[in-house]
Structure formats: structure tokens, C-alpha cells
Write a protein that holds these residues in place. Structure first.
Motif, PDB file in Angstrom:
ATOM      1  N   HIS B  18       0.819  -1.207   0.000  1.00  0.00           N
ATOM      2  CA  HIS B  18       0.000   0.000   0.000  1.00  0.00           C
ATOM      3  C   HIS B  18       0.853   1.257   0.000  1.00  0.00           C
ATOM      4  O   HIS B  18       0.328   2.355   0.000  1.00  0.00           O
ATOM      5  N   PHE B  19       2.174   1.080   0.065  1.00  0.00           N
ATOM      6  CA  PHE B  19       3.045   2.255   0.185  1.00  0.00           C
ATOM      7  C   PHE B  19       2.946   3.135  -1.060  1.00  0.00           C
ATOM      8  O   PHE B  19       2.629   2.660  -2.147  1.00  0.00           O
ATOM      9  N   CYS B  20       3.234   4.418  -0.878  1.00  0.00           N
ATOM     10  CA  CYS B  20       3.220   5.327  -2.019  1.00  0.00           C
ATOM     11  C   CYS B  20       4.210   4.810  -3.078  1.00  0.00           C
ATOM     12  O   CYS B  20       5.290   4.329  -2.716  1.00  0.00           O
ATOM     13  N   CYS B  23       8.191   4.677  -2.682  1.00  0.00           N
ATOM     14  CA  CYS B  23       8.576   4.659  -1.259  1.00  0.00           C
ATOM     15  C   CYS B  23       9.559   3.529  -1.003  1.00  0.00           C
ATOM     16  O   CYS B  23       9.428   2.441  -1.554  1.00  0.00           O
ATOM     17  N   CYS B  53       3.284   3.959   8.848  1.00  0.00           N
ATOM     18  CA  CYS B  53       3.138   3.361   7.523  1.00  0.00           C
ATOM     19  C   CYS B  53       3.415   1.859   7.524  1.00  0.00           C
ATOM     20  O   CYS B  53       2.903   1.123   6.688  1.00  0.00           O
ATOM     21  N   CYS B 214      10.598  10.216   2.201  1.00  0.00           N
ATOM     22  CA  CYS B 214       9.136  10.210   2.230  1.00  0.00           C
ATOM     23  C   CYS B 214       8.719  11.301   1.257  1.00  0.00           C
ATOM     24  O   CYS B 214       8.305  12.389   1.654  1.00  0.00           O
ATOM     25  N   THR B 216       6.332  11.790  -0.650  1.00  0.00           N
ATOM     26  CA  THR B 216       4.951  12.296  -0.633  1.00  0.00           C
ATOM     27  C   THR B 216       4.821  13.446   0.361  1.00  0.00           C
ATOM     28  O   THR B 216       4.328  14.520   0.033  1.00  0.00           O
ATOM     29  N   ASN B 217       5.295  13.202   1.581  1.00  0.00           N
ATOM     30  CA  ASN B 217       5.171  14.255   2.585  1.00  0.00           C
ATOM     31  C   ASN B 217       6.242  15.337   2.460  1.00  0.00           C
ATOM     32  O   ASN B 217       6.054  16.446   2.954  1.00  0.00           O
ATOM     33  N   ARG B 219       6.901  16.371  -0.333  1.00  0.00           N
ATOM     34  CA  ARG B 219       6.352  17.059  -1.509  1.00  0.00           C
ATOM     35  C   ARG B 219       7.391  17.237  -2.616  1.00  0.00           C
ATOM     36  O   ARG B 219       7.604  18.319  -3.139  1.00  0.00           O
TER      37      ARG B 219
END
Ligand code: TPP
Lengths: 358, 251
Positions: B18-20, B23, B53, B214, B216-217, B219
């Protein structure tokens, strides 16, 4: 006749744990329960077990979780402030259906409070205490003998239902010495634990978890837990009844308070007042039927507690709707005397209105 | 006959993670599974999942798993290992888990020298909850709760856990690795294997801090994330072995 020993409540409890097959103890010191870890630190290793003094109650309960999840009997013990810290772990264990024994030798709070006896943790014990929809199985001894017997029972119930069980006692029961037999009255029950995480050797990998994110999964899990709790409510309530058959007033009290009430009942009967006792031994499941039946026959009910009225709420829920319920409580370390209780019995008999503040 | 040289480790399930996308949790999972395979201990390995996560560990590892409350995995692992000393027990924790809420548990578990292995994934943020500041967030780094950038005057300094834990007698192995390029991944693989070897040989507590992006976070794109690990994280969180016990000198 069984051999009786003059023994401290905390020590009888610790000895019962060993006899019940508990081999893992994790705990953090707090008065008035320190005799338990002290006894177990000496005797568990001799029984092939492990004693660890953890860095906190949070660590203690989580170590218990790991050992219990391995299929072993494991326990911890503490008092009020420490039990508060354990609630997170107990919620997780209830959620992932891992049994354990937690002993709370209550001291008076809120906060740091004092070390004298109280029954102020009734709500915390019987309402789950941690987050989420769950219950602990709660047993309330009233003698050193019961500190021994009910500890064994608590391990059995915990395993039977895969749920945390709690012994809820107070500083008096923990600290006083009484003659007691340290021999189990019945063979101790053990249960298969195919759910334990022991490495996926003989089975598919299995998980002990509480996280359910898929639609409806959490609700289904909680409904399954509810079914279990309903079954426990139906099948496991324990209580003691004394002198209720001819009673004009029935007193409901648990633990230490019930002993004082017993003396008060004797005093009352000497004066011609027919008082009787219903003593819940399991606080969850609460013996609602017994309270209902007694209050149906005897409409006058007096609840005596060493708090401001916590079990009172369970009595109100359980009692016959026409019962006239009174309350007497000593919170914060004050122990009621039999004379005080007798005075309350008299007052309750003559008073018509319901509950009175302490 | 073509020869198969690369395959899925037995200890890793074939469930898509399920990880981005991009990742490195997936890479770290694989390295752990490879180590379990290498020592042939899958059937006696127990994983302890934390929150964050990595909580879905039980979906990805073909081993028994227990889920611990936030930060408490080392204490749960202690209970498991004490009750089953012959089993291989590992925790897999994020930086919020291990370096914030669970600081007490990790320090004391390490100090007791519990014979377990801790995989500590440091991505400088609370990933699952949406990118809040972690104890490992770099100075000046913006997160959703340090929108002006982490300032040591209000937030303190990023904690170097691998170095800190290395000072404890109970620790057998403490190292920091990274996953920002293939060479780093190979080094991480060796370190994770070593950490499990320590446990197999009953040497005591082992920890591998794994620097992880990370994106995603943070950005940024996945590739820019790897670049940030190399250029911004590694200077503050140096790679290397901080403690390695070679003999059972602690006895
Ligand atoms: C007691 C408690 N507090 C807070 C949370 C919410 N929470 C879930 S994950 C998380 C942060 C995890 O961050 P980290 O350990 O760095 O893992 P990552 O998600 O980055 O992999 C928090 C604060 C929780 N589950 N339990």
C-alpha cells in the motif's frame, strides 16, 4: 482440614499466580502492591519463570502482551496511577483478544492521591478503562483466601475468553495478614492456544492485531466482542449472599467494604434490624440478576462503597424499579466503621427518598 | 537452461504494498525478508508491527506478526522473546514510533540487551498521519507542524538514535544505512543481515537505522527524494557502524 498459613494478601496472590502456571511477570514498583513483585522476583525464577522490573507501567503491560501473545500465562500488578498507564495496552489486548492478568491494589486518587485503601477505581476497571468498546473481566476478593482463589480463577477466565482479567483489591486486602490455605480447591484449568504467535511452523502465518480498515470489518469485530461479553455476562457472574431471605434491607458492597458491612449486619441483627448482604465477586460481569432478585424481594437497598458511588450505578441499573436505593460512601482513604454503616442502615430504613450523597 | 538469479524472498508475500509509489519501505521490507530467508528462520520468526506506515507488515511478511501500540514494539518484543527465546523476533518502527513516543521503550530494551533486532526507518516525518514534524526532522525542514521550518529554539535538534543507542552496554550492533541508490541498498542489505546474525548468535540487541525518503510528505518527486536523502540527510545522519560487538565479551 487444609493447612492454613498466616499470610499477607499480596503474597497469597503472588503465590496463586505461580501455582496457576504464570511464568512471566513484568512490573514497576508502586505502593501498596510491592510485595507482589518482591515475592515473584524471588520465586518465579525458581519455578522456571522470568521476572523483569520494567522501566514503566507502559512497558510492563506491553511486555505482558508479548509474553501472553506467545501463549504463556503472564501478569503485571500495580496501583491506580500505574493502572492508568496500562490502559492503552489493555485496550490493545482486549482488541486483539490476548488474555492476561492485571492486578490493581487500589490507592486513593485522583492523581497521585494517597496510599490508603479505597475503591475509587471501580469505573476504570469495569468500564474498560482504555479507549474503545471493551470490558475487562474484574474479580473483587474480600479476604486473603480469596486473593489466592480468585487469582487462579482470573487466569482461567482470561484464557477461556481471551480477554484481560483484573483483580481489583485495595491496600487493606493487599497488606493484611489472615490465615489462608495455599492449596487450590479444584484442579487448575488450562486452555489450548492455537491463536498464539509462535512462528509459522505448523500453521500459516497468523496475526494478533486490532487494526481493521476495510468497510465494516471493525464493526464486525466489535460485534463479535460484544457477543463474547454477552456470553460472559450470562455465564460468569459470581456473588455471595448473606442473610437476605428474611431481610428488610439489603446492602450491596464489594471487597473490603463488604467485610465491614458483614459486621454491621451482625450489629443490626442484634438490635432486631433484619439486614442482609449481596456481595458482587465479579464486578464485570456484574451480578445484575442477583441484585434484581434481592431488590425485588427487599425493596430497601443500601449501597456501601469506599468511593463516592461508582458501583451504585450498576446497582441502579440492575435493581427492581421500585427499589428504594440509598448510598453511603467514604472516598479518599477513609474506611467506614461498622457503627457508621449501622447508622446508615437505620437512616435508610427510615428515609423514604432515594440516593443520598455521602 | 536459463538460470533464475532473482526471485521473491520466501518470507515476503506477493501482496502488492500500500506504500506510495517510489517509497523505500518496500525495499526495506524486501531486505528484511532476504535476511530471514538467508538464515532459514522464517518458520521461527515473529515480527512486531508498530503504528505508522509499516503497520500493515502482516500483509507483507510470511511470518507471525503481533501489532504493538504506538512506540511500544520493543516492550512487546521483549515479552515475546522472553517467552520464546528460541525464536527470531524483530520490530519494524518509524522515527515517530521509535524516537518520539517510544523513546523510553527503545532505550530500556536496548539497555537490557534484549536479543532482538530493530529495523528503524527514519524518514524525518510522521508519514502515515500526513507529514508532521518528527524528532528526526532536519533543522529548517518544513513539515505540516513546522511550517516555518524546524527551529532548534522551539523544537530542539534532530535526534541521532543509532549513535545514542550505541552508547548502551546492552547493544551488540548499531548502524545507520540508507536506501538512496543501489550501492546504498547493497550496504543496507549487509547491515540488516548482520543485525539478524547478531540475534541468531545471541549477541544481544541489534539496530539498523535505515534512512528513507518520504517524497509524498516532503512534496518532491521520488528521485528528488533520494537526492535529498543523499544531500541533506546523510550530512546530519552519517552512515556507518557505531557499535559492533565481536565476541561475547559482555558475559
Ligand atoms: C498513542 C497514539 N498516538 C498517536 C497516534 C497516531 N499516529 C499514527 S502513525 C503516527 C506517526 C508515525 O510516524 P513514524 O513512526 O515516523 O512512521 P511513518 O508513518 O513515517 O512510517 C502517529 C502519530 C497513534 N496511533 N497512537
Amino acid at each position: 482440614m487444609k493447612d492454613l498459613q498466616l499470610i499477607k494478601g499480596n503474597v497469597a496472590l503472588a503465590e496463586a499466580a505461580i501455582q496457576a502456571g504464570c511464568r512471566y511477570y513484568f512490573g514497576y514498583p508502586i505502593t501498596p502492591q510491592n510485595d507482589i513483585p518482591e515475592y515473584l522476583s524471588e520465586h518465579l525464577p525458581k519455578a522456571g519463570g522470568i521476572f523483569i522490573q520494567a522501566e514503566s507501567e507502559i512497558a510492563s503491560i506491553n511486555m505482558v502482551m508479548g509474553a501472553s501473545a506467545s501463549g504463556a500465562r503472564a501478569m503485571t500488578s500495580s496501583s491506580g496511577p500505574g493502572i492508568s498507564l496500562m490502559q492503552e495496552g489493555m485496550s490493545y489486548m482486549a482488541g486483539s483478544e490476548i488474555p492476561c492478568l492485571v492486578v490493581n491494589i487500589m490507592r486513593c486518587g485522583p492523581g497521585l492521591g494517597g496510599i490508603s485503601p479505597t475503591q475509587g477505581d471501580y469505573f476504570q476497571a469495569t468500564r474498560g478503562g482504555g479507549h474503545g468498546d471493551y470490558y475487562n473481566i474484574v474479580l473483587a476478593p474480600a479476604s486473603v483466601q480469596e486473593m489466592f482463589n480468585l487469582t487462579i480463577k482470573a487466569f482461567e477466565l482470561a484464557d477461556k475468553y481471551r480477554n484481560p482479567a483484573m483483580i481489583l483489591a485495595d491496600a487493606i486486602l493487599g497488606q493484611m495478614k489472615e490465615p489462608a490455605s495455599l492449596e487450590p480447591t479444584e484442579p487448575i484449568q488450562f486452555f489450548d492456544k492455537p491463536w498464539a504467535i509462535t512462528g509459522a511452523k505448523d500453521h500459516k502465518p497468523q496475526y494478533l492485531k486490532t487494526l481493521y480498515l476495510n468497510d465494516g470489518e471493525q464493526e464486525a469485530h466489535n460485534l463479535q466482542l460484544k457477543e463474547k461479553y454477552d456470553h460472559i455476562r450470562e455465564n460468569e457472574p459470581l456473588y455471595e449472599e448473606q442473610a437476605t431471605s428474611d431481610a428488610e434491607i439489603v446492602i450491596v458492597a464489594f471487597g473490603t467494604a463488604s467485610r465491614i458491612v458483614k459486621t454491621a449486619i451482625k450489629l443490626a441483627r442484634e438490635e432486631g434490624i433484619r439486614a442482609g448482604l449481596v456481595r458482587p465477586i465479579t464486578l464485570f460481569p456484574f451480578p445484575s440478576k442477583a441484585v434484581y432478585e434481592a431488590s425485588k424481594r427487599v425493596r430497601k437497598v443500601l449501597v456501601v462503597e469506599m468511593n463516592t458511588g461508582q458501583m451504585l450505578t450498576d446497582v441502579q441499573i440492575s435493581a427492581h424499579r421500585e427499589a428504594d436505593i440509598h448510598f453511603y460512601g467514604r472516598p479518599g482513604g477513609g474506611v467506614p466503621t461498622p457503627e457508621e454503616v449501622l447508622a446508615e442502615i437505620k437512616r435508610s430504613i427510615h428515609a423514604t427518598a432515594g440516593i443520598q450523597a455521602p | 537452461m536459463p538460470q533464475q538469479v532473482f526471485k521473491r524472498p520466501r518470507a515476503l508475500s506477493d501482496k502488492p504494498t500500500h506504500f506510495c509509489p517510489g517509497c523505500t519501505h518496500g525495499t526495506a521490507h524486501r531486505l528484511v525478508a532476504e535476511a530471514i530467508d538467508y538464515f532459514g528462520v522464517q518458520e521461527r520468526t515473529i515480527g512486531v508491527a508498530c503504528v505508522g506506515c509499516a503497520v500493515f507488515m502482516y500483509d507483507y511478511f510470511n511470518v507471525d506478526v503481533i501489532e504493538a501500540p504506538h512506540g511500544r514494539a520493543p516492550a512487546v518484543a521483549t515479552g515475546v522473546k522472553r517467552a520464546q527465546p528460541e525464536k527470531i523476533v524483530f520490530t519494524y518502527q518509524g522515527d515517530g514510533d521509535l524516537a518520539a513516543i517510544g523513546t523510553s521503550e527503545i532505550i530500556h530494551t536496548a539497555n537490557r540487551g534484549e536479543n532482538i533486532t530493530v529495523i528503524f526507518v527514519n524518514n524525518t516525518v510522521y508519514g502515515m498521519t500526513g507529514g508532521q514534524m518528527a524528532p528526526t526532522t532536519l533543522l529548517g525542514q518544513q513539515t505540516t507542524t513546522s511550517p516555518y521550518g524546524r527551529d532548534f529554539r522551539t523544537d530542539g535538534y534532530p535526534i541521532r538514535m543509532a549513535e545514542m543507542l550505541a552508547t548502551l552496554e546492552g547493544v551488540a550492533y548499531s548502524t545507520r544505512v540508507s536506501l538512496h541508490n543501489p550501492k546504498a541498498v547493497l550496504n543496507a542489505k549487509k547491515a540488516i543481515r548482520k543485525a539478524f546474525e547478531m540475534q541468531v548468535n545471541e549477541m544481544g540487541f541489534s539496530l539498523v537505522e535505515v534512512l528513507s525518503a518520504c517524497h509524498t510528505n516532503w512534496r518532491v518527486s521520488p528521485l528528488a527524494g533520494q537526492k535529498k536523502v543523499e544531500e541533506e540527510m546523510i550530512p546530519y545522519f552519517p552512515l556507518g557502524v557505531f557499535k559492533e560487538r565481536t565476541g561475547k565479551d559482555f558475559l
